[in-house]
Scaffold this active site. Structure first.
Site, PDB file in Angstrom:
ATOM      1  N   LYS A  44       0.835  -1.202   0.000  1.00  0.00           N
ATOM      2  CA  LYS A  44       0.000   0.000   0.000  1.00  0.00           C
ATOM      3  C   LYS A  44       0.870   1.251   0.000  1.00  0.00           C
ATOM      4  O   LYS A  44       2.013   1.203   0.467  1.00  0.00           O
ATOM      5  CB  LYS A  44      -0.858   0.022   1.278  1.00  0.00           C
ATOM      6  CG  LYS A  44      -1.992  -0.978   1.303  1.00  0.00           C
ATOM      7  CD  LYS A  44      -2.759  -0.879   2.619  1.00  0.00           C
ATOM      8  CE  LYS A  44      -3.876  -1.899   2.692  1.00  0.00           C
ATOM      9  NZ  LYS A  44      -4.947  -1.670   1.711  1.00  0.00           N
ATOM     10  N   ARG A  61     -10.274 -11.626   2.270  1.00  0.00           N
ATOM     11  CA  ARG A  61     -11.107 -12.710   1.733  1.00  0.00           C
ATOM     12  C   ARG A  61     -10.365 -14.046   1.802  1.00  0.00           C
ATOM     13  O   ARG A  61     -10.988 -15.089   1.883  1.00  0.00           O
ATOM     14  CB  ARG A  61     -11.551 -12.347   0.307  1.00  0.00           C
ATOM     15  CG  ARG A  61     -10.422 -12.174  -0.655  1.00  0.00           C
ATOM     16  CD  ARG A  61     -10.832 -11.415  -1.922  1.00  0.00           C
ATOM     17  NE  ARG A  61     -10.899  -9.963  -1.709  1.00  0.00           N
ATOM     18  CZ  ARG A  61     -11.267  -9.096  -2.637  1.00  0.00           C
ATOM     19  NH1 ARG A  61     -11.629  -9.513  -3.837  1.00  0.00           N
ATOM     20  NH2 ARG A  61     -11.307  -7.805  -2.365  1.00  0.00           N
TER      21      ARG A  61
HETATM   22  N1  BES Z   1      -8.122  -3.782   4.607  1.00  0.00           N
HETATM   23  C1  BES Z   1      -8.273  -3.415   3.251  1.00  0.00           C
HETATM   24  C2  BES Z   1      -9.580  -2.676   3.002  1.00  0.00           C
HETATM   25  C3  BES Z   1      -9.624  -1.225   3.434  1.00  0.00           C
HETATM   26  C4  BES Z   1      -8.925  -0.271   2.729  1.00  0.00           C
HETATM   27  C5  BES Z   1     -10.404  -0.849   4.472  1.00  0.00           C
HETATM   28  C6  BES Z   1      -9.005   1.051   3.107  1.00  0.00           C
HETATM   29  C7  BES Z   1     -10.507   0.466   4.848  1.00  0.00           C
HETATM   30  C8  BES Z   1      -9.789   1.428   4.168  1.00  0.00           C
HETATM   31  C9  BES Z   1      -8.265  -4.648   2.366  1.00  0.00           C
HETATM   32  O1  BES Z   1      -7.456  -5.684   2.790  1.00  0.00           O
HETATM   33  C10 BES Z   1      -7.765  -4.216   1.030  1.00  0.00           C
HETATM   34  O2  BES Z   1      -6.636  -3.836   0.958  1.00  0.00           O
HETATM   35  N2  BES Z   1      -8.617  -4.265   0.027  1.00  0.00           N
HETATM   36  C11 BES Z   1      -8.273  -3.850  -1.273  1.00  0.00           C
HETATM   37  C12 BES Z   1      -8.836  -4.850  -2.251  1.00  0.00           C
HETATM   38  C13 BES Z   1      -8.336  -4.666  -3.653  1.00  0.00           C
HETATM   39  C14 BES Z   1      -6.867  -5.029  -3.736  1.00  0.00           C
HETATM   40  C15 BES Z   1      -9.157  -5.520  -4.575  1.00  0.00           C
HETATM   41  C16 BES Z   1      -8.887  -2.478  -1.493  1.00  0.00           C
HETATM   42  O3  BES Z   1     -10.001  -2.231  -1.066  1.00  0.00           O
HETATM   43  O4  BES Z   1      -8.218  -1.640  -2.092  1.00  0.00           O
HETATM   44 MN    MN Z   2      -5.455  -5.486   2.098  1.00  0.00          MN
END
Ligand code: BES
Ligand code: MN
Ligand code: ZN
Length: 495
Positions: free
Chosen positions: A267, A341
């Site tokens: 990230k 997931r």
């Molecule tokens: N924990 C995150 C989701 C999240 C992101 C929650 C920002 C709250 C704020 C999750 O593990 C994630 O990174 N999801 C990705 C999925 C994507 C790679 C398909 C997302 O939402 O960007």
């Molecule tokens: Mn994630």
């Protein structure tokens, strides 16, 4: 915090030795508005001068007023008495007191007090007065010790509502505590210890599995996420048995990523600290079990928490890797940041062994859900109408609302993979829905619902902090299943 409830007239409460007295003022109760007591005439004068309007957030604040023993007197308008307005009144009233050291507070309902209003008032006050202390060298703990709720009429229903609200507050505060802790003070091992101590305090079972047992179970998806982490994973199994052993349990599955860097699909640095909240689903399960232990309702509940960090490392899972989940389905991990997931799918397969009446997973799953619904409602996904309706109702009743999202099969198109049975990500569109479609493949053997709490579990910015959601929604749902509703259903508001 200690809560009490008393049948009292306002004319007597004003003689109580309190640091603050908070009067909940309705906008349209004729008897109250035209009352002969000193507070009613004071409010009438303020209305006449335009200083106190019957609108959400309106407060009238007095200090050391003659004839009133409490140092602070705050009159707050509850408008139509709905949860939203009662919550608003409490929050506005507390904000006028914030800097004052309040130990003993009275909340008096000038009009009739409903069970919903009582519960909302208590939970809103607890929420507003909460203070995080764990990692501060000079913590400022909450000063509030005693809350005395009073009204002209108090029925048995209100006493039950107060007991339940108190347990809900305890549960919400467990969830907030663990969610707020930074990742180095909230590792998978520490989460498991927290689960054990909650279980011990209430005499129910808690079993904790480590890497060896998880490997033996064949949880290849969960293990793939944990590969990059130096902190060892934990799989937490909590069992609350309040009903006959033959009664099928409700299983709650909480995402327990104690820190989500994204893994190799790392990230950006900005706001990455907030990924310590990626175990808010797990925290809500701990919170629910805390409340169950206090209330002991007649229901069986299983709590499952797959807990690990998601880290980049030489051993970490790589984009394109294919792993075999506990269900036997193979998964192509195209993005290591879609890790929630992966840990959940194996927990959902593990849930089958309990022959559950329903399985609900709770996860800070997608940024897309934050874009879709913001911080107001959690995303609800379920193909089971009865389960979905019960959860929607529980959300509305508890002021911890959710919104049902679609699950059409067409949304699963993008999850197709050339190299595995399924890919862990689809395209950019409808990201919250495609994540749910992925989970749905692993939950076909029982009624299932998924709550995406990415937008509701914590607040960002100046007021950064965990909200304790959706402990309220889940507890309402479970108590309704147990046949003892937390409160009577309030009138449904159309929005
Ligand atoms: N924990 C995150 C989701 C999240 C992101 C929650 C920002 C709250 C704020 C999750 O593990 C994630 O990174 N999801 C990705 C999925 C994507 C790679 C398909 C997302 O939402 O960007
Ligand atoms: Mn994630
Ligand atoms: Zn995550």
């Amino acid at each position: 915090m200690n809560f009490e409830i008393q049948k009292r007239a306002l004319s007597s409460v004003i003689r109580d030795d309190l640091d603050a007295l908070l009067v909940l003022w309705p906008s349209d109760d004729k008897d109250v508005v035209s009352g002969q007591d000193p507070i009613a005439s004071l409010v009438r004068a303020a209305i006449q001068h335009g200083d106190f309007e019957h609108k959400p957030g309106a407060v009238l604040s007095l200090y050391a007023h003659p004839g009133i023993k409490a140092r602070h007197l705050v009159i707050a308008c509850t408008v139509d008495g709905t949860s939203v307005h009662v919550r608003g009144a409490l929050t506005a009233a507390w904000n006028t007191l914030k800097s004052a050291k309040i130990k003993r507070i009275g909340i008096h309902a000038a009009a009739e007090l409903s069970a919903t209003a009582l519960q909302t008032a208590v939970t809103a006050l607890a929420d507003a007065s909460y203070s995080y202390t764990s990692t501060l060298s000079k913590p400022k703990p909450r000063t509030l010790k005693q809350v005395v709720v009073s009204a002209g009429q108090i029925g048995a229903e209100l006493r039950v509502a107060l007991t339940q609200a108190q347990a809900l507050v305890a549960g919400v505060e467990v969830a907030k505590e663990w969610a707020n802790r930074p990742a180095n003070h909230c590792t998978p091992v520490m989460l498991a210890d927290a689960a054990k101590s909650i279980a011990k305090g209430a005499a129910f079972k808690c079993e904790v599995l480590g890497p060896k047992e998880v490997t033996k179970l064949g949880m290849g998806a969960f293990l793939a996420v944990a590969r990059g982490a130096a902190e060892p994973l934990r799989f937490i199994v909590m069992r609350y048995n309040g009903a006959a052993a033959a009664q099928a349990p409700v299983v709650l599955v909480g995402k327990g990523i104690t820190f989500d860097t994204g893994g190799i699909s790392i990230k950006p640095a900005a706001e990455m600290d907030e990924m310590k909240y990626d175990m808010c689903g797990a925290a809500s399960v701990l919170g629910v079990f805390k409340a169950l232990g206090e209330l002991k309702p007649a229901i069986n509940v299983v709590g499952l928490i797959p807990a690990t960090e998601n880290m980049p490392d030489g051993l970490a899972v790589k984009p394109g890797d294919v792993v075999t989940s506990m269900s036997g389905q193979t998964i192509e991990i195209l993005n290591t940041d879609a890790e929630g997931r992966l840990v959940l799918c194996d927990a959902l397969t593990y849930a089958e062994r309990f022959k559950p009446q329903a399985v609900i997973d709770i996860a800070t799953l997608t940024g897309a859900c934050v874009i879709a619904l913001g911080a107001v409602r959690s995303g609800l996904f379920s193909a089971d109408d009865a389960l979905a309706h019960s959860l929607q109702l529980a959300g509305n009743e508890s002021g911890d609302a959710c919104w049902r999202m679609p699950l059409d099969d067409d949304y699963a198109e993008g999850l197709k993979s050339r190299y595995a049975d399924v890919a862990n990500v689809a395209g950019r569109q409808a990201g919250a829905v495609t994540a749910a479609k992925f989970l749905q493949r692993f939950s076909s053997r029982y009624p299932w619902a998924h709550l995406d709490i990415a937008g509701t579990a914590w607040r960002s910015g100046a007021a950064k902090g965990a909200t304790g959601r959706p402990v309220g929604l889940l507890l309402h749902y479970l108590l309704a299943q147990a046949g003892s509703k937390l409160v009577k259903a309030p009138p449904v508001r159309r929005r």
